[in-house]
Motif scaffolding. Sequence first.
Motif, PDB file in Angstrom:
ATOM      1  N   GLY A 282       0.902  -1.397   0.045  1.00 16.82           N
ATOM      2  CA  GLY A 282       0.055   0.145   0.131  1.00 16.82           C
ATOM      3  C   GLY A 282       0.863   1.472  -0.131  1.00 16.82           C
ATOM      4  N   ASP A 283       0.153   2.439   0.274  1.00 14.33           N
ATOM      5  CA  ASP A 283       0.889   3.595   0.065  1.00 14.33           C
ATOM      6  C   ASP A 283       1.469   4.073   1.456  1.00 14.33           C
ATOM      7  OD1 ASP A 283      -1.275   4.515   1.059  1.00 14.33           O
ATOM      8  OD2 ASP A 283      -1.690   6.000  -0.481  1.00 14.33           O
ATOM      9  N   LYS A 284       1.186   3.323   2.666  1.00 13.98           N
ATOM     10  CA  LYS A 284       1.449   3.624   3.872  1.00 13.98           C
ATOM     11  C   LYS A 284       2.267   2.493   4.426  1.00 13.98           C
ATOM     12  CE  LYS A 284      -2.462   6.302   5.561  1.00 13.98           C
ATOM     13  NZ  LYS A 284      -3.475   6.364   6.542  1.00 13.98           N
ATOM     14  N   GLY A 285       2.281   1.124   3.813  1.00 12.22           N
ATOM     15  CA  GLY A 285       2.860  -0.247   4.485  1.00 12.22           C
ATOM     16  C   GLY A 285       2.600  -1.177   3.463  1.00 12.22           C
ATOM     17  N   SER A 286       3.268  -2.340   3.795  1.00 14.10           N
ATOM     18  CA  SER A 286       3.230  -3.481   3.142  1.00 14.10           C
ATOM     19  C   SER A 286       3.097  -4.582   4.361  1.00 14.10           C
ATOM     20  CB  SER A 286       4.531  -3.649   2.382  1.00 14.10           C
ATOM     21  OG  SER A 286       5.639  -4.031   3.052  1.00 14.10           O
ATOM     22  N   ALA A 287       2.548  -5.704   3.720  1.00 10.51           N
ATOM     23  CA  ALA A 287       2.391  -6.959   4.608  1.00 10.51           C
ATOM     24  C   ALA A 287       2.942  -8.219   3.652  1.00 10.51           C
ATOM     25  CB  ALA A 287       0.976  -7.189   4.988  1.00 10.51           C
ATOM     26  N   GLU A 288       3.397  -9.277   4.559  1.00  6.52           N
ATOM     27  CA  GLU A 288       3.906 -10.337   3.721  1.00  6.52           C
ATOM     28  C   GLU A 288       3.533 -11.688   4.795  1.00  6.52           C
ATOM     29  OE1 GLU A 288       7.758 -10.952   1.658  1.00  6.52           O
ATOM     30  OE2 GLU A 288       8.162 -11.968   3.406  1.00  6.52           O
ATOM     31  N   TRP A 289       2.959 -12.785   4.003  1.00  6.66           N
ATOM     32  CA  TRP A 289       2.738 -13.945   4.946  1.00  6.66           C
ATOM     33  C   TRP A 289       3.104 -15.159   4.131  1.00  6.66           C
ATOM     34  CZ3 TRP A 289      -0.942 -17.948   3.958  1.00  6.66           C
ATOM     35  CH2 TRP A 289      -1.067 -18.783   5.146  1.00  6.66           C
ATOM     36  N   LEU A 290       3.601 -16.047   4.689  1.00  7.71           N
ATOM     37  CA  LEU A 290       4.006 -17.240   4.195  1.00  7.71           C
ATOM     38  C   LEU A 290       3.396 -18.467   4.698  1.00  7.71           C
ATOM     39  CD1 LEU A 290       6.508 -15.144   3.560  1.00  7.71           C
ATOM     40  CD2 LEU A 290       8.064 -17.074   2.960  1.00  7.71           C
ATOM     41  N   GLN A 291       2.933 -19.408   4.208  1.00  8.72           N
ATOM     42  CA  GLN A 291       2.249 -20.604   4.791  1.00  8.72           C
ATOM     43  C   GLN A 291       3.279 -21.195   5.525  1.00  8.72           C
ATOM     44  OE1 GLN A 291      -0.934 -24.161   3.714  1.00  8.72           O
ATOM     45  NE2 GLN A 291       0.785 -23.998   2.650  1.00  8.72           N
ATOM     46  N   ASN A 292       4.603 -21.358   5.146  1.00  7.10           N
ATOM     47  CA  ASN A 292       5.566 -22.218   5.853  1.00  7.10           C
ATOM     48  C   ASN A 292       5.719 -21.483   7.377  1.00  7.10           C
ATOM     49  OD1 ASN A 292       6.011 -23.868   3.746  1.00  7.10           O
ATOM     50  ND2 ASN A 292       7.844 -22.898   3.077  1.00  7.10           N
ATOM     51  N   TYR A 293       5.436 -20.196   7.256  1.00  2.00           N
ATOM     52  CA  TYR A 293       5.476 -19.548   8.699  1.00  2.00           C
ATOM     53  C   TYR A 293       4.320 -19.055   9.204  1.00  2.00           C
ATOM     54  CZ  TYR A 293      10.401 -20.101   7.572  1.00  2.00           C
ATOM     55  OH  TYR A 293      11.584 -20.627   7.214  1.00  2.00           O
TER      56      TYR A 293
END
Length: 399
Positions: A282-293
């Motif tokens: 996004g223009d304020k932040g980002s997110a990341e998710w991995l099924q391994n974790y």
Amino acid sequence: MGPNFLLKKGTKIFMIKLKKNRIERPLKLGFIGGSLSSTIGQTHYTASHLDGRWNLVSGFFSRNKLININTAKNWNISPNRTYDSLDKFLSKECNKLDAIAVLTPTPNHYETILKVIKKNIPIICEKPLVSSLEQAKSLQKLVKKSGNFLTLTYNYTGYPMVRELRQRIAKGELGRIQQIHFEMPQAVFTQIGFRPQKWRLADEKIPTICLDLGVHLHNLAHFLIKKEAKKVISNFFNNSKHKKLIDNVLMWLEYDNGIKGSFWMSKTAIGNRNGLKLRIFGDKGSAEWLQNYPEELILSYKNGVRQIIDRGNKCLISNKKRYNRYKAGHPAGFIEAFANLYYDIADSVINFNNGIKKKNEYIFNLEHSLRGLELFSSACKSNKSRTWQKIKYSIKESN
């Protein structure tokens, strides 16, 4: 004695008021398919029982007589409620069940659902809905006419941190969403000695890899940003010994409000068991998710702050009791995510059977699946033409 009782301590007597707990019988569930020899049957069995809201009581698990009997024995299903044909199962069980789970191979979904719809009993269908867009549109007309309940099990939305991410996006924590990049690489077609199920080695109008993996990416994209793609350009190709089969898909997507996206799915990505990865910017932040974790959601912001949150943090929803069968630090995973979905389905089936029309944000209906198939149908056209394709949805809204 009622909801209260007296407690004597020394010379004093105290009134203890007990909270009234909701007593709810487990919903009665029947399986079509999903035997011990299937890929997903044991998962559905375990997940449906995890919170005590469902009880598998009958089924037609397999056309193979021995597998059918052994499955019933393993799950303590009475021989009297174990059937050797679909027609016998439906004629004997429909008035005894709260819902039926359709867990057959994808090519058999259409004919199976056609028969179950006529019995007017809630249907829980393993994804994908069917193999083709034409079949989905045919079922849509029948379900709309019958008013029957039908939901699909897109289980990755059951992960607590995926639901947490959805809430944070909705609250504007990442700002205006600009990009999404989702991938689901696997190495199954490269593994020595691995034998895929025969039905997975045949592509129809929509490649099997899109039905196996792609529908999850479509579902997660809509679940998180609540939008459908408007345009798509794609590239399908083969890297395995199964030369007539598409085993890799690249898709680039355009959404409303300038959002760009990409999907990558593969069955020849050596080193990946099931590398589901979600990245949203996004223009304020980002997110990341991995099924391994699965317990960790990585958030980054414009000021340089980068944090990892889990169920033990100050969360919006993932610290709720229902997502914490055991405390943070003891990871919840795939089965628990499936169980969260079955928990939500139980609520919806109870409401449906009581004539209560109440939308559940975690339940995905036929229209949602139809729109996914429309996306992949357009992707197939794009792969042939090597041009951007506008996606024509037959339904303007989906849940």
